[in-house]
Design a protein around this motif. Structure first.
Motif, PDB file in Angstrom:
ATOM      1  N   SER A  31      -7.458  -3.895  -1.894  1.00 42.06           N
ATOM      2  CA  SER A  31      -7.515  -2.734  -0.992  1.00 42.06           C
ATOM      3  C   SER A  31      -6.499  -1.665  -1.408  1.00 42.06           C
ATOM      4  O   SER A  31      -6.762  -0.472  -1.283  1.00 42.06           O
ATOM      5  CB  SER A  31      -7.281  -3.163   0.460  1.00 42.06           C
ATOM      6  N   TRP A  32      -5.317  -2.077  -1.938  1.00 39.05           N
ATOM      7  CA  TRP A  32      -4.324  -1.114  -2.401  1.00 39.05           C
ATOM      8  C   TRP A  32      -4.853  -0.366  -3.627  1.00 39.05           C
ATOM      9  O   TRP A  32      -4.645   0.833  -3.769  1.00 39.05           O
ATOM     10  CB  TRP A  32      -3.010  -1.774  -2.774  1.00 39.05           C
ATOM     11  N   MET A  76      -3.069  -6.426  -3.812  1.00 39.70           N
ATOM     12  CA  MET A  76      -4.305  -6.465  -3.035  1.00 39.70           C
ATOM     13  C   MET A  76      -5.331  -5.452  -3.567  1.00 39.70           C
ATOM     14  O   MET A  76      -4.980  -4.327  -3.914  1.00 39.70           O
ATOM     15  CB  MET A  76      -4.027  -6.147  -1.567  1.00 39.70           C
ATOM     16  N   PRO A 124       0.838  -1.204   0.000  1.00 42.65           N
ATOM     17  CA  PRO A 124       0.000   0.000   0.000  1.00 42.65           C
ATOM     18  C   PRO A 124       0.872   1.254   0.000  1.00 42.65           C
ATOM     19  O   PRO A 124       1.999   1.235   0.475  1.00 42.65           O
ATOM     20  CB  PRO A 124      -0.796  -0.126   1.295  1.00 42.65           C
ATOM     21  N   ARG A 138      -8.029   0.113  -4.558  1.00 46.41           N
ATOM     22  CA  ARG A 138      -9.101   1.049  -4.179  1.00 46.41           C
ATOM     23  C   ARG A 138      -8.543   2.273  -3.451  1.00 46.41           C
ATOM     24  O   ARG A 138      -9.001   3.392  -3.669  1.00 46.41           O
ATOM     25  CB  ARG A 138     -10.140   0.329  -3.321  1.00 46.41           C
ATOM     26  N   SER A 139      -7.580   2.066  -2.587  1.00 46.53           N
ATOM     27  CA  SER A 139      -6.987   3.186  -1.860  1.00 46.53           C
ATOM     28  C   SER A 139      -6.321   4.157  -2.833  1.00 46.53           C
ATOM     29  O   SER A 139      -6.500   5.376  -2.727  1.00 46.53           O
ATOM     30  CB  SER A 139      -5.974   2.682  -0.839  1.00 46.53           C
TER      31      SER A 139
END
Length: 193
Positions: free
Chosen positions: A151-152, A149, A120, A154-155
């Motif tokens: 989540s990375w 990932m 991230p 989307r972030s």
């Protein structure tokens, strides 16, 4: 590039050129100096091309560009640097824009190639970023790639969107295979500056 420039001029638009996609213009290697000098001449002769110069070595930029660029960076050049995780983003960003010593001598905006995304990244508000490109590792067509990932992704997208920075999701691995311009939350993210 001279033909591309003429075509872009005739069409009344600017075309992008991703220069040296398999090399680094700012690598400090003795055989590169002559090639760099030829590139600077070509860039000056092609004002209808927007040159994207990606590097892993932003610390070398100021010492390798023509001295005239230190006074006024050419409008048709957008430098970029790679950042695969927070450590490399922080190290490389420290040589760009207002964060760099004598920052006025280098461009105020860069693009970031967050690929292969291996962790991230907090882009710290994206103040000096003109474009964020993201992609997963794709070695061996994806079969042996280290994971990226969701989540990375989307972030990064959310940080870019919040800052008004174009976001381009280049590729990811799905089912062990590389997927170019993949869907994310119901759409493709292929924004350009």
């Amino acid at each position: 590039p001279l033909k591309w420039n003429a075509a872009a001029q005739a069409a009344g638009k600017t075309a992008r050129v991703f220069c040296s996609s398999m090399a680094d213009v700012f690598e400090d290697h003795p055989t590169n100096a002559e090639q760099r000098a030829r590139l600077w001449t070509l860039i000056a002769a092609t004002p209808h091309l927007r040159w994207l110069l990606l590097t892993k070595r932003p610390e070398n930029v100021r010492g390798m560009v023509p001295s005239a660029w230190l006074e006024a960076w050419p409008e048709n050049v957008l430098p970029g640097f790679t950042a695969e995780n927070q450590e490399w983003f922080d190290k490389r960003a420290s040589h760009t824009g207002r964060r760099a010593p004598l920052g006025a001598a280098i461009p105020s905006h860069w693009f970031v190639s967050y690929e292969p995304a291996l962790g991230p990244v907090d882009f710290r508000g994206l103040h000096e970023i003109a474009w964020l490109i993201m992609g997963g590792e794709s070695r061996s067509g994806g079969a042996e790639a280290r994971p990226m990932m969701l989540s990375w992704v989307r972030s990064a997208r959310d940080q870019a969107t919040a800052a008004g920075v174009p976001f381009f999701l280049k590729q990811k691995i799905e089912g062990g295979k590389k997927v170019s311009l993949p869907m994310l939350d119901g759409r493709q993210w292929a924004e350009m500056p």
